[in-house]
Design an enzyme around this catalytic site. Sequence first.
Site, mmCIF file in Angstrom:
data_model
loop_
_atom_site.group_PDB
_atom_site.id
_atom_site.type_symbol
_atom_site.label_atom_id
_atom_site.label_comp_id
_atom_site.label_asym_id
_atom_site.label_seq_id
_atom_site.Cartn_x
_atom_site.Cartn_y
_atom_site.Cartn_z
ATOM 1 C CG LEU A 1 -1.770 0.733 1.588
ATOM 2 C CD1 LEU A 1 -3.409 1.662 0.030
ATOM 3 C CD2 LEU A 1 -2.447 1.236 3.152
ATOM 4 C CE1 TYR A 2 5.158 3.536 -2.979
ATOM 5 C CE2 TYR A 2 4.354 2.559 -4.579
ATOM 6 C CZ TYR A 2 4.781 3.220 -4.167
ATOM 7 O OH TYR A 2 5.719 2.546 -4.700
ATOM 8 C CB THR B 1 5.594 1.359 -0.072
ATOM 9 O OG1 THR B 1 5.774 0.005 -0.407
ATOM 10 C CG2 THR B 1 7.070 1.897 -0.437
ATOM 11 C CG ASP C 1 10.828 3.141 0.211
ATOM 12 O OD1 ASP C 1 9.898 3.429 -0.489
ATOM 13 O OD2 ASP C 1 11.546 2.581 -0.144
ATOM 14 C CE LYS D 1 9.180 -2.824 -0.728
ATOM 15 N NZ LYS D 1 9.943 -1.941 -1.372
ATOM 16 C CG HIS E 1 11.538 2.249 -3.615
ATOM 17 N ND1 HIS E 1 10.253 2.458 -2.694
ATOM 18 C CD2 HIS E 1 10.798 1.577 -5.064
ATOM 19 C CE1 HIS E 1 8.875 2.190 -4.200
ATOM 20 N NE2 HIS E 1 9.243 1.985 -4.941
ATOM 21 N NE ARG F 1 11.888 1.531 -9.092
ATOM 22 C CZ ARG F 1 11.682 1.457 -10.668
ATOM 23 N NH1 ARG F 1 13.305 0.798 -11.156
ATOM 24 N NH2 ARG F 1 10.802 1.289 -11.370
ATOM 25 N N GLY G 1 16.608 -5.606 -2.202
ATOM 26 C CA GLY G 1 17.739 -4.491 -3.344
ATOM 27 C C GLY G 1 19.160 -5.614 -3.524
HETATM 28 C C1 FMN Z 1 10.020 -1.601 -12.053
HETATM 29 C C2 FMN Z 1 9.900 -1.429 -10.729
HETATM 30 C C3 FMN Z 1 8.717 -1.482 -10.286
HETATM 31 C C4 FMN Z 1 8.246 -1.217 -8.562
HETATM 32 N N1 FMN Z 1 7.292 -0.983 -7.987
HETATM 33 C C5 FMN Z 1 7.153 -0.802 -6.671
HETATM 34 C C6 FMN Z 1 5.830 -0.891 -5.733
HETATM 35 O O1 FMN Z 1 4.904 -0.019 -7.053
HETATM 36 N N2 FMN Z 1 6.055 -0.915 -4.878
HETATM 37 C C7 FMN Z 1 7.394 -0.605 -3.470
HETATM 38 O O2 FMN Z 1 7.321 -0.743 -2.618
HETATM 39 N N3 FMN Z 1 8.037 -0.401 -4.831
HETATM 40 C C8 FMN Z 1 8.120 -1.047 -5.602
HETATM 41 N N4 FMN Z 1 9.290 -1.030 -6.655
HETATM 42 C C9 FMN Z 1 10.336 -1.655 -5.383
HETATM 43 C C10 FMN Z 1 10.726 -3.657 -4.832
HETATM 44 O O3 FMN Z 1 9.618 -3.387 -4.466
HETATM 45 C C11 FMN Z 1 11.588 -3.562 -4.119
HETATM 46 O O4 FMN Z 1 12.249 -2.787 -3.246
HETATM 47 C C12 FMN Z 1 12.982 -3.295 -5.073
HETATM 48 O O5 FMN Z 1 13.036 -3.964 -6.685
HETATM 49 C C13 FMN Z 1 14.354 -4.346 -4.557
HETATM 50 O O6 FMN Z 1 15.167 -4.477 -5.318
HETATM 51 P P1 FMN Z 1 15.743 -5.677 -6.601
HETATM 52 O O7 FMN Z 1 14.987 -5.266 -8.203
HETATM 53 O O8 FMN Z 1 17.086 -4.678 -6.896
HETATM 54 O O9 FMN Z 1 15.739 -6.667 -6.336
HETATM 55 C C14 FMN Z 1 9.858 -1.120 -7.401
HETATM 56 C C15 FMN Z 1 10.722 -1.342 -7.548
HETATM 57 C C16 FMN Z 1 11.132 -2.314 -10.207
HETATM 58 C C17 FMN Z 1 12.383 -2.621 -10.181
HETATM 59 C C1 COI Z 2 4.981 4.766 -10.044
HETATM 60 C C2 COI Z 2 5.791 4.542 -8.664
HETATM 61 C C3 COI Z 2 5.569 4.828 -7.706
HETATM 62 C C4 COI Z 2 5.911 2.795 -8.774
HETATM 63 C C5 COI Z 2 7.446 2.758 -7.813
HETATM 64 O O1 COI Z 2 7.234 2.905 -6.932
HETATM 65 C C6 COI Z 2 8.751 2.421 -8.466
HETATM 66 O O2 COI Z 2 8.345 2.296 -10.105
HETATM 67 O O3 COI Z 2 9.998 1.984 -8.451
#
Ligand code: FMN
Ligand code: COI
Length: 352
Positions: A128-129, A155, A157, A222, A246, A249, A278
């Site tokens: 959830l956001y 989430t 962060d 998270k 994250h 990101r 990560g």
């Molecule tokens: C394309 C993409 C979209 C993501 N979307 C979300 C999201 O919607 N919500 C969230 O909490 N984390 C999101 N994340 C973060 C992931 O939950 C996670 O923390 C991260 O991908 C872990 O690192 P890794 O890709 O190196 O395994 C996203 C990551 C990626 C790569």
């Molecule tokens: C559209 C973003 C908020 C989704 C996300 O968490 C991400 O891309 O890392």
Amino acid sequence: MRVVNLRDFEDVAREKLDPVFYDYFASGAQDEVTVAANEAAYRRLALVPRILRGAGLPSLATRVLGCAASMPVMLAPTAFHRLAWPSEGEAATARAARDAGVIMIAAMLSTITVEEIAAAGGTLWFQLYVQPDRGFTESLVRRAEAAGCRALVVTVDSPALGRNERGDRNDFHDLPPGVFCANLRGDGWSNGHVRQVVLSPEISWSHVEWLREVTRLPILLKGVLHPEDARLAVENGVDGLIVSNHGGRQLDTTPASIDRLPVIADAVAGRVPLIVDGGVRRGTDVVKALALGASAVAIGRPVLWGLAADGSEGVAAVLALLRREIENALTLCGAASAGDLGRDQVVRQGMP
Ligand SMILES: Cc1cc2nc3c(=O)[nH]c(=O)nc-3n(C[C@H](O)[C@H](O)[C@H](O)COP(=O)(O)O)c2cc1C
Ligand SMILES: CC(C)CC(=O)C(=O)O
């Protein structure tokens, strides 16, 4: 190309994906310092095996917050799976997770609804956001509960969106026609209207307190990197933490998440389970995380690479490869299970 490890899947996915979507999945914030740091940090850690323990073949099965899992690997929540696998999106991912017996954390920003993801029948948690509109946030929580999700992953962060420069260069600011955040298309909305997600800097501990009253589901936060926040989380009745930046990101130049795990493990002192994500790309990475105090790891991009490569079968192959690597690494460490590993089995490379 013969795919023999998780990194190979990225190469296959890059070939198949629209380059703009590939960049969305692969990229991180700004200089992507943290993206690189996450993987580099695992390489700087060395595993010290124990010998002659007669451990036999290791068992990977575990439980996290009451949920059984066939291995200590979960699917991190990632948005927009229909960019990787347009026909089915998250449904393909969910089938692979179910068949592998692992927990999938469904993203709020999924491209099919949480009910459709749950239809696969595996163990699902919901990410959830928190939205400033509490009524709408509560309705999402209720939907997740009704769909059978077993935990709520909040989430924390993301008080704002990280600055993604690859996205800016590609002018990627909207989903393609027909792809949308399915959970945000509310009942009361005119046909086709989808709410915008709000990442709000006003989210605070008061929202966690409020969520604690709203739901009986276990709540995980998270995106925890500071031990004081980990302590506060436990004091606020949080049931678990995901140590995460994250995937690099959000705030660039945050430390690698695995490097924060030991201080956070010390801060919570076993009171709640820790998951770390990560940069996990190898079975040895998983074993390092377990030895340093994680109950499980979560993987983000490798799942998307598998999905883009071959849909559900690609995700299944990613999970199978990782399982085999974890079994192999545990065996070579002389451990019968994660519980057999000690913190003393991880040292800094180059140090005694
Ligand atoms: C394309 C993409 C979209 C993501 N979307 C979300 C999201 O919607 N919500 C969230 O909490 N984390 C999101 N994340 C973060 C992931 O939950 C996670 O923390 C991260 O991908 C872990 O690192 P890794 O890709 O190196 O395994 C996203 C990551 C990626 C790569
Ligand atoms: C559209 C973003 C908020 C989704 C996300 O968490 C991400 O891309 O890392």
